[in-house]
Design a protein around this motif. Structure first.
Motif, PDB file in Angstrom:
ATOM      1  N   MET A  74       0.843  -1.194   0.000  1.00 28.70           N
ATOM      2  CA  MET A  74       0.000   0.000   0.000  1.00 28.70           C
ATOM      3  C   MET A  74       0.882   1.249   0.000  1.00 28.70           C
ATOM      4  SD  MET A  74      -3.065  -0.978   2.682  1.00 28.70           S
ATOM      5  CE  MET A  74      -4.025   0.524   2.437  1.00 28.70           C
ATOM      6  N   ALA A  75       1.895   1.260   0.853  1.00 22.71           N
ATOM      7  CA  ALA A  75       2.799   2.411   0.919  1.00 22.71           C
ATOM      8  C   ALA A  75       3.514   2.611  -0.414  1.00 22.71           C
ATOM      9  CB  ALA A  75       3.811   2.228   2.053  1.00 22.71           C
ATOM     10  N   GLU A  76       3.950   1.527  -1.032  1.00 22.33           N
ATOM     11  CA  GLU A  76       4.608   1.630  -2.338  1.00 22.33           C
ATOM     12  C   GLU A  76       3.666   2.253  -3.372  1.00 22.33           C
ATOM     13  OE1 GLU A  76       6.414  -1.236  -5.884  1.00 22.33           O
ATOM     14  OE2 GLU A  76       5.768  -2.161  -4.002  1.00 22.33           O
ATOM     15  N   GLY A  77       2.456   1.742  -3.456  1.00 23.68           N
ATOM     16  CA  GLY A  77       1.493   2.260  -4.425  1.00 23.68           C
ATOM     17  C   GLY A  77       1.117   3.702  -4.168  1.00 23.68           C
ATOM     18  N   LEU A  78       0.947   4.060  -2.905  1.00 27.10           N
ATOM     19  CA  LEU A  78       0.599   5.439  -2.561  1.00 27.10           C
ATOM     20  C   LEU A  78       1.751   6.390  -2.850  1.00 27.10           C
ATOM     21  CD1 LEU A  78      -1.343   4.687   0.727  1.00 27.10           C
ATOM     22  CD2 LEU A  78      -2.322   5.612  -1.408  1.00 27.10           C
ATOM     23  N   ALA A  79       2.977   5.959  -2.568  1.00 23.90           N
ATOM     24  CA  ALA A  79       4.134   6.816  -2.860  1.00 23.90           C
ATOM     25  C   ALA A  79       4.234   7.074  -4.357  1.00 23.90           C
ATOM     26  CB  ALA A  79       5.416   6.174  -2.333  1.00 23.90           C
ATOM     27  N   ARG A  80       4.028   6.041  -5.146  1.00 21.93           N
ATOM     28  CA  ARG A  80       4.093   6.214  -6.603  1.00 21.93           C
ATOM     29  C   ARG A  80       2.999   7.159  -7.089  1.00 21.93           C
ATOM     30  NH1 ARG A  80       5.635   0.191  -8.856  1.00 21.93           N
ATOM     31  NH2 ARG A  80       7.712   0.189  -7.931  1.00 21.93           N
ATOM     32  N   THR A  81       1.835   7.088  -6.486  1.00 15.01           N
ATOM     33  CA  THR A  81       0.693   7.890  -6.908  1.00 15.01           C
ATOM     34  C   THR A  81       0.795   9.338  -6.431  1.00 15.01           C
ATOM     35  OG1 THR A  81      -0.728   5.950  -6.934  1.00 15.01           O
ATOM     36  CG2 THR A  81      -1.828   8.081  -6.804  1.00 15.01           C
ATOM     37  N   PHE A  82       1.208   9.543  -5.184  1.00  8.52           N
ATOM     38  CA  PHE A  82       1.153  10.879  -4.590  1.00  8.52           C
ATOM     39  C   PHE A  82       2.470  11.641  -4.619  1.00  8.52           C
ATOM     40  CE2 PHE A  82      -2.689   8.967  -2.932  1.00  8.52           C
ATOM     41  CZ  PHE A  82      -3.595  10.009  -3.067  1.00  8.52           C
ATOM     42  N   ALA A 110      -6.059  -3.397  -2.054  1.00  4.27           N
ATOM     43  CA  ALA A 110      -6.153  -2.958  -3.446  1.00  4.27           C
ATOM     44  C   ALA A 110      -7.399  -2.106  -3.664  1.00  4.27           C
ATOM     45  CB  ALA A 110      -6.155  -4.163  -4.379  1.00  4.27           C
ATOM     46  N   GLU A 111      -8.517  -2.500  -3.073  1.00  5.90           N
ATOM     47  CA  GLU A 111      -9.761  -1.742  -3.222  1.00  5.90           C
ATOM     48  C   GLU A 111      -9.637  -0.343  -2.616  1.00  5.90           C
ATOM     49  OE1 GLU A 111     -14.417  -1.980  -1.726  1.00  5.90           O
ATOM     50  OE2 GLU A 111     -13.250  -3.832  -1.800  1.00  5.90           O
ATOM     51  N   VAL A 168      -8.442   5.959  -4.447  1.00  5.14           N
ATOM     52  CA  VAL A 168      -7.669   7.208  -4.549  1.00  5.14           C
ATOM     53  C   VAL A 168      -6.745   7.194  -5.765  1.00  5.14           C
ATOM     54  CG1 VAL A 168      -7.817   7.748  -2.076  1.00  5.14           C
ATOM     55  CG2 VAL A 168      -5.873   6.393  -2.934  1.00  5.14           C
ATOM     56  N   GLY A 169      -6.987   6.274  -6.679  1.00  5.87           N
ATOM     57  CA  GLY A 169      -6.239   6.258  -7.937  1.00  5.87           C
ATOM     58  C   GLY A 169      -4.931   5.506  -7.926  1.00  5.87           C
ATOM     59  N   ALA A 170      -4.663   4.729  -6.896  1.00  9.40           N
ATOM     60  CA  ALA A 170      -3.431   3.931  -6.837  1.00  9.40           C
ATOM     61  C   ALA A 170      -3.755   2.492  -7.220  1.00  9.40           C
ATOM     62  CB  ALA A 170      -2.829   3.980  -5.439  1.00  9.40           C
ATOM     63  N   ASP A 171      -2.908   1.882  -8.040  1.00 11.95           N
ATOM     64  CA  ASP A 171      -3.158   0.528  -8.524  1.00 11.95           C
ATOM     65  C   ASP A 171      -2.020  -0.396  -8.111  1.00 11.95           C
ATOM     66  OD1 ASP A 171      -3.933  -1.753  -9.853  1.00 11.95           O
ATOM     67  OD2 ASP A 171      -3.503  -0.970 -11.852  1.00 11.95           O
ATOM     68  N   ILE A 172      -2.348  -1.411  -7.326  1.00 11.75           N
ATOM     69  CA  ILE A 172      -1.347  -2.398  -6.901  1.00 11.75           C
ATOM     70  C   ILE A 172      -1.723  -3.804  -7.365  1.00 11.75           C
ATOM     71  CG2 ILE A 172      -0.543  -1.072  -4.913  1.00 11.75           C
ATOM     72  CD1 ILE A 172      -2.286  -2.996  -3.145  1.00 11.75           C
ATOM     73  N   THR A 173      -2.685  -3.905  -8.268  1.00  9.74           N
ATOM     74  CA  THR A 173      -3.200  -5.227  -8.654  1.00  9.74           C
ATOM     75  C   THR A 173      -2.141  -6.122  -9.297  1.00  9.74           C
ATOM     76  OG1 THR A 173      -4.046  -4.303 -10.721  1.00  9.74           O
ATOM     77  CG2 THR A 173      -5.597  -4.479  -8.873  1.00  9.74           C
ATOM     78  N   GLY A 174      -1.146  -5.568  -9.954  1.00  2.00           N
ATOM     79  CA  GLY A 174      -0.116  -6.385 -10.590  1.00  2.00           C
ATOM     80  C   GLY A 174       1.064  -6.712  -9.696  1.00  2.00           C
ATOM     81  N   ILE A 186      -6.011   2.927   7.325  1.00  2.61           N
ATOM     82  CA  ILE A 186      -4.576   2.670   7.139  1.00  2.61           C
ATOM     83  C   ILE A 186      -4.074   3.466   5.942  1.00  2.61           C
ATOM     84  CG2 ILE A 186      -2.886   0.909   6.496  1.00  2.61           C
ATOM     85  CD1 ILE A 186      -4.596  -1.067   8.231  1.00  2.61           C
ATOM     86  N   ARG A 187      -4.822   3.414   4.839  1.00  3.13           N
ATOM     87  CA  ARG A 187      -4.466   4.155   3.617  1.00  3.13           C
ATOM     88  C   ARG A 187      -4.290   5.639   3.918  1.00  3.13           C
ATOM     89  NH1 ARG A 187      -9.460   4.890   0.164  1.00  3.13           N
ATOM     90  NH2 ARG A 187      -9.765   6.471   1.778  1.00  3.13           N
ATOM     91  N   ASP A 188      -5.254   6.226   4.608  1.00  2.00           N
ATOM     92  CA  ASP A 188      -5.195   7.660   4.878  1.00  2.00           C
ATOM     93  C   ASP A 188      -4.010   8.027   5.766  1.00  2.00           C
ATOM     94  OD1 ASP A 188      -7.441   7.854   3.292  1.00  2.00           O
ATOM     95  OD2 ASP A 188      -8.845   8.132   4.974  1.00  2.00           O
TER      96      ASP A 188
END
Length: 138
Positions: A20-28, A53-54, A59-65, A121-123
């Motif tokens: 989650m942190a990886e995906g959020l860092a890439r997005t934000f 993932a949901e 918030v526009g972050a994708d970790i599905t892959g 957790i995401r927020d």
């Protein structure tokens, strides 16, 4: 613009908080942090946690892959910074490697589960990642 700092986010399974942190860092803050993640007991071949993932997709972050990977000393040596997301993982860092620990408030301890748990957790992770980006820039 300066080169992004490489940050490795770590949790136990590399299916939830660290990815989650990886995906959020890439997005934000993708321009200031080159994010990756690993787990101390990675669930190799497993998919990311569905609720993680949901919550990120909202918030526009994708970790599905994402494919979980095991934490190694070489991974820690290859990045500028290692961040342990939560306190469940135990890291025996190589000499000279400093690990920053983010104590994450665990919503399930307050009776909050399911998607609402992951949103909280995401927020919290979004706030911490933005703060990390500011600290690394100064």
């Amino acid at each position: 613009m300066s080169q992004p700092r490489s940050v490795l986010f770590v949790c136990v399974s590399n299916r939830g908080k660290s990815v989650m942190a990886e995906g959020l860092a890439r997005t934000f803050v993708g321009g200031s942090i080159a994010a990756s993640s690993a787990g101390t007991a990675a669930k190799i071949g497993a998919a990311p946690n569905d609720l993680s993932a949901e919550a990120l997709a909202e918030v526009g972050a994708d970790i599905t892959g994402h494919t979980p990977r095991q934490l190694t000393d070489e991974l820690m040596r290859s990045v500028d910074m290692t961040v342990m997301v939560g306190t469940s993982a135990v890291i025996d860092a190589p000499e000279g490697i400093v690990v920053e620990v983010w104590e994450i408030d665990e919503p399930s301890l307050h009776g909050i589960d399911g998607i609402e748990r992951m949103r909280r957790i995401r927020d919290e992770l979004i706030d911490r990642i933005k703060d990390l980006s500011r600290r690394l820039a100064s």
